[in-house]
Design an enzyme around this catalytic site. Structure first.
Site, PDB file in Angstrom:
ATOM      1  N   PRO A  61       0.824  -1.221   0.000  1.00 31.62           N
ATOM      2  CA  PRO A  61       0.000   0.000   0.000  1.00 31.62           C
ATOM      3  C   PRO A  61       0.856   1.269   0.000  1.00 31.62           C
ATOM      4  O   PRO A  61       0.547   2.227  -0.692  1.00 31.62           O
ATOM      5  CB  PRO A  61      -0.825  -0.131   1.282  1.00 31.62           C
ATOM      6  N   GLU A  82       4.296  -2.420 -13.485  1.00 32.93           N
ATOM      7  CA  GLU A  82       5.700  -2.823 -13.705  1.00 32.93           C
ATOM      8  C   GLU A  82       6.600  -1.594 -13.925  1.00 32.93           C
ATOM      9  O   GLU A  82       7.556  -1.626 -14.705  1.00 32.93           O
ATOM     10  CB  GLU A  82       5.813  -3.868 -14.804  1.00 32.93           C
TER      11      GLU A  82
HETATM   12  N1  CAA Z   1      18.758  -5.453 -11.797  1.00 36.31           N
HETATM   13  C1  CAA Z   1      19.436  -5.909 -10.704  1.00 36.31           C
HETATM   14  N2  CAA Z   1      19.772  -5.118  -9.667  1.00 36.31           N
HETATM   15  C2  CAA Z   1      19.413  -3.822  -9.735  1.00 36.31           C
HETATM   16  C3  CAA Z   1      18.717  -3.272 -10.833  1.00 36.31           C
HETATM   17  C4  CAA Z   1      18.396  -4.148 -11.904  1.00 36.31           C
HETATM   18  N3  CAA Z   1      17.723  -3.706 -12.986  1.00 36.31           N
HETATM   19  N4  CAA Z   1      18.513  -1.964 -10.621  1.00 36.31           N
HETATM   20  C5  CAA Z   1      19.058  -1.678  -9.429  1.00 36.31           C
HETATM   21  N5  CAA Z   1      19.608  -2.800  -8.893  1.00 36.31           N
HETATM   22  C6  CAA Z   1      20.305  -2.927  -7.623  1.00 36.31           C
HETATM   23  C7  CAA Z   1      21.388  -1.878  -7.477  1.00 36.31           C
HETATM   24  O1  CAA Z   1      22.619  -2.338  -7.986  1.00 36.31           O
HETATM   25  C8  CAA Z   1      21.434  -1.674  -5.985  1.00 36.31           C
HETATM   26  O2  CAA Z   1      22.193  -2.676  -5.345  1.00 36.31           O
HETATM   27  P1  CAA Z   1      23.544  -2.320  -4.505  1.00 36.31           P
HETATM   28  O3  CAA Z   1      23.151  -1.307  -3.471  1.00 36.31           O
HETATM   29  O4  CAA Z   1      23.946  -3.629  -3.938  1.00 36.31           O
HETATM   30  O5  CAA Z   1      24.504  -1.762  -5.521  1.00 36.31           O
HETATM   31  C9  CAA Z   1      20.009  -1.890  -5.541  1.00 36.31           C
HETATM   32  O6  CAA Z   1      19.369  -2.660  -6.566  1.00 36.31           O
HETATM   33  C10 CAA Z   1      19.239  -0.595  -5.369  1.00 36.31           C
HETATM   34  O7  CAA Z   1      19.445   0.159  -6.536  1.00 36.31           O
HETATM   35  P2  CAA Z   1      18.989   1.675  -6.635  1.00 36.31           P
HETATM   36  O8  CAA Z   1      19.566   2.424  -5.458  1.00 36.31           O
HETATM   37  O9  CAA Z   1      19.244   2.177  -8.001  1.00 36.31           O
HETATM   38  O10 CAA Z   1      17.421   1.500  -6.404  1.00 36.31           O
HETATM   39  P3  CAA Z   1      16.329   2.521  -5.942  1.00 36.31           P
HETATM   40  O11 CAA Z   1      15.768   2.090  -4.667  1.00 36.31           O
HETATM   41  O12 CAA Z   1      16.833   3.937  -6.087  1.00 36.31           O
HETATM   42  O13 CAA Z   1      15.179   2.258  -7.045  1.00 36.31           O
HETATM   43  C11 CAA Z   1      14.010   2.302  -9.110  1.00 36.31           C
HETATM   44  C12 CAA Z   1      15.386   2.343  -8.392  1.00 36.31           C
HETATM   45  C13 CAA Z   1      14.313   2.390 -10.583  1.00 36.31           C
HETATM   46  C14 CAA Z   1      13.126   3.459  -8.729  1.00 36.31           C
HETATM   47  C15 CAA Z   1      13.314   0.955  -8.783  1.00 36.31           C
HETATM   48  O14 CAA Z   1      12.931   0.923  -7.438  1.00 36.31           O
HETATM   49  C16 CAA Z   1      12.107   0.664  -9.626  1.00 36.31           C
HETATM   50  O15 CAA Z   1      12.224   0.129 -10.724  1.00 36.31           O
HETATM   51  N6  CAA Z   1      10.894   0.970  -9.114  1.00 36.31           N
HETATM   52  C17 CAA Z   1       9.653   0.575  -9.765  1.00 36.31           C
HETATM   53  C18 CAA Z   1       9.181  -0.725  -9.199  1.00 36.31           C
HETATM   54  C19 CAA Z   1       8.118  -1.351 -10.051  1.00 36.31           C
HETATM   55  O16 CAA Z   1       8.250  -1.509 -11.250  1.00 36.31           O
HETATM   56  N7  CAA Z   1       7.018  -1.773  -9.393  1.00 36.31           N
HETATM   57  C20 CAA Z   1       5.967  -2.493 -10.028  1.00 36.31           C
HETATM   58  C21 CAA Z   1       5.764  -3.809  -9.288  1.00 36.31           C
HETATM   59  S1  CAA Z   1       5.157  -5.196 -10.131  1.00 36.31           S
HETATM   60  C22 CAA Z   1       3.596  -4.854 -10.654  1.00 36.31           C
HETATM   61  O17 CAA Z   1       3.403  -3.916 -11.367  1.00 36.31           O
HETATM   62  C23 CAA Z   1       2.444  -5.694 -10.223  1.00 36.31           C
HETATM   63  C24 CAA Z   1       1.985  -6.723 -11.159  1.00 36.31           C
HETATM   64  O18 CAA Z   1       1.468  -7.715 -10.682  1.00 36.31           O
HETATM   65  C25 CAA Z   1       2.047  -6.559 -12.646  1.00 36.31           C
END
Ligand code: CAA
Length: 385
Positions: free
Chosen positions: A133, A368
């Site tokens: 949420p 997503e």
């Molecule tokens: N693959 C693997 N690891 C990754 C990555 C990737 N693509 N992107 C980042 N990471 C890792 C980083 O290396 C980092 O690790 P370390 O600290 O060990 O180096 C860690 O993850 C955190 O990285 P960031 O600090 O860059 O992450 P952040 O917290 O700032 O977030 C973000 C970045 C792009 C905003 C990400 O949180 C994001 O994509 N948010 C959107 C989430 C999303 O798509 N939600 C939808 C959920 S699913 C859904 O829709 C429901 C359904 O049922 C369809």
């Protein structure tokens, strides 16, 4: 409509796949899509057929019950299913990209045998429980607790916006063992939805994709055995974000399918509808709409197939998947909107498919990762070198 998109060149097996999936989708799914949309009925019989055709675990190796195909084939098949029914397409996309893929990439041999194989065969259905949420775009701050206990963990908390949440047999659930550790405390678990304490606490009533469930899940001290930890303790966020990279190719392809349906309907309507004594297809205003719709669709398709091809080549495709999802979802909403304009008043009625296309397309800009999140991912990658 032709199956020759000019890429990949001379790939007969992919052309055959498109023809087979299109033929099935148009004959078995499209005629029921209006009913699915109006009633919100889960398309169980269609999902079963998709499983029998190998479309629920397309990229999973054959030894684990999958079809052993590549990501480009997956993108092509997704577009075909989505062109018939966007609800069915997201059910398929979640099972393929968000459930089978992390099990295949991070699962143990035992986990693959026990969970991946029935999921890939389409005998079981999965969901991906990351959002909460208060944590949609920012999953690093998620709150669902994983409390260590004898032989495993107890999960406590709430998940939101979970596609397939009502029907899933297994859920990939992200939880934290210690909030103070930040994202290094997040773990991924494989949860049997029959486990005691697992509850579907709410179902969303949505604008579009009405036949796919979007559930709130409540975990009331759900016990998960230690051998259902996916990957390592603290690896959960990486598992989630790497899974979403692939998921975004699936949603981009869903967006393409919705847009193609809207474009095809518009061409047909323009060639039938008469105004000012001639077919409206003769009007340059309509021709310009059609030209722009087709161009945006093909541009988004090529970005999507490019991301899929990079995935198949084992390259980092995080940026390309985000570009594909951004371009395809925004193209889809734009094309569906223009499709209603081509249809005039008829397009605003439920008699014409473009009304459903318009409602279904909107979610592709949200789930997503919203379009704004895709821009954050693209900018971060662009500026990191
Ligand atoms: N693959 C693997 N690891 C990754 C990555 C990737 N693509 N992107 C980042 N990471 C890792 C980083 O290396 C980092 O690790 P370390 O600290 O060990 O180096 C860690 O993850 C955190 O990285 P960031 O600090 O860059 O992450 P952040 O917290 O700032 O977030 C973000 C970045 C792009 C905003 C990400 O949180 C994001 O994509 N948010 C959107 C989430 C999303 O798509 N939600 C939808 C959920 S699913 C859904 O829709 C429901 C359904 O049922 C369809």
């Amino acid at each position: 409509m032709s199956t020759n998109y000019g890429w990949p060149e001379n790939d007969e097996s992919k052309k055959l796949l498109i023809e087979q999936v299109r033929s099935f989708a148009q004959s078995e799914i499209a005629p029921k899509a209006k009913e699915f949309d109006e009633t919100g009925r889960f398309p169980a019989e269609v999902v079963k057929q998709l499983g029998e055709m190998g479309l629920m675990g397309m990229m999973v190796p054959e030894e684990f019950g999958g079809a052993g195909m590549d990501a480009v084939s997956y993108a092509m098949a997704m577009e075909e299913v989505a062109a018939a029914c966007a609800s069915t397409a997201v059910i398929m996309s979640v099972n393929n990209s968000l459930v089978c893929w992390p099990l295949q990439a991070y699962g143990t041999e035992e986990q693959k045998k026990k969970f991946l194989t029935p999921l890939a065969r389409g005998e079981k259905l999965g969901c991906f429980a990351l959002s909460e949420p208060g944590h949609g775009s920012d999953p690093a701050g998620l709150k669902l607790q994983a409390i260590a206990t004898d032989g495993g963990y107890k999960l406590r908390g709430t998940k939101n916006w979970i596609t397939n949440g009502r029907e899933a047999d297994f859920a990939i659930v992200f939880a934290t063992v210690d909030k103070a550790l930040g994202h290094k405390g997040i773990c991924a678990f494989i949860v049997d939805t029959k486990a005691q304490g697992f509850q579907v606490s709410k179902l969303e009533d949505k604008l579009g994709i009405t036949a796919s469930s979007t559930a709130q899940l409540f975990f009331d001290d759900v016990f998960v055995p230690a051998d259902c930890l996916l990957g390592n303790v603290g690896q959960g966020l990486k598992i989630a974000l790497s899974t979403l990279d692939g998921g975004r190719i699936g949603i981009a392809s869903q967006a393409l399918g919705i847009a193609r349906c809207a474009l095809d309907a518009s061409k047909k309507f323009a060639m039938e509808r008469e105004q000012f004594g001639a077919k409206i297809a003769k009007l340059q205003a309509i021709q310009f709409f059609i030209a722009d719709m087709a161009t945006r669709l093909q541009a988004a398709r090529l970005l999507t197939w490019n991301a899929a091809r990079m995935k198949d080549l084992g390259l980092n495709y995080t940026k390309e998947a985000a570009m594909a999802k951004l371009a395809a979802s925004e193209a889809s909403v734009w094309i569906a909107n223009k499709a209603i304009q081509v249809h005039g008043g008829y397009g605003y009625t439920k008699e014409y498919v473009v009304e459903r296309n318009y409602r279904d397309s909107k979610i592709t800009e949200i789930y997503e990762g919203t379009s704004e999140i895709q821009r954050i991912v693209i900018a971060a990658q662009e500026m990191s070198g």
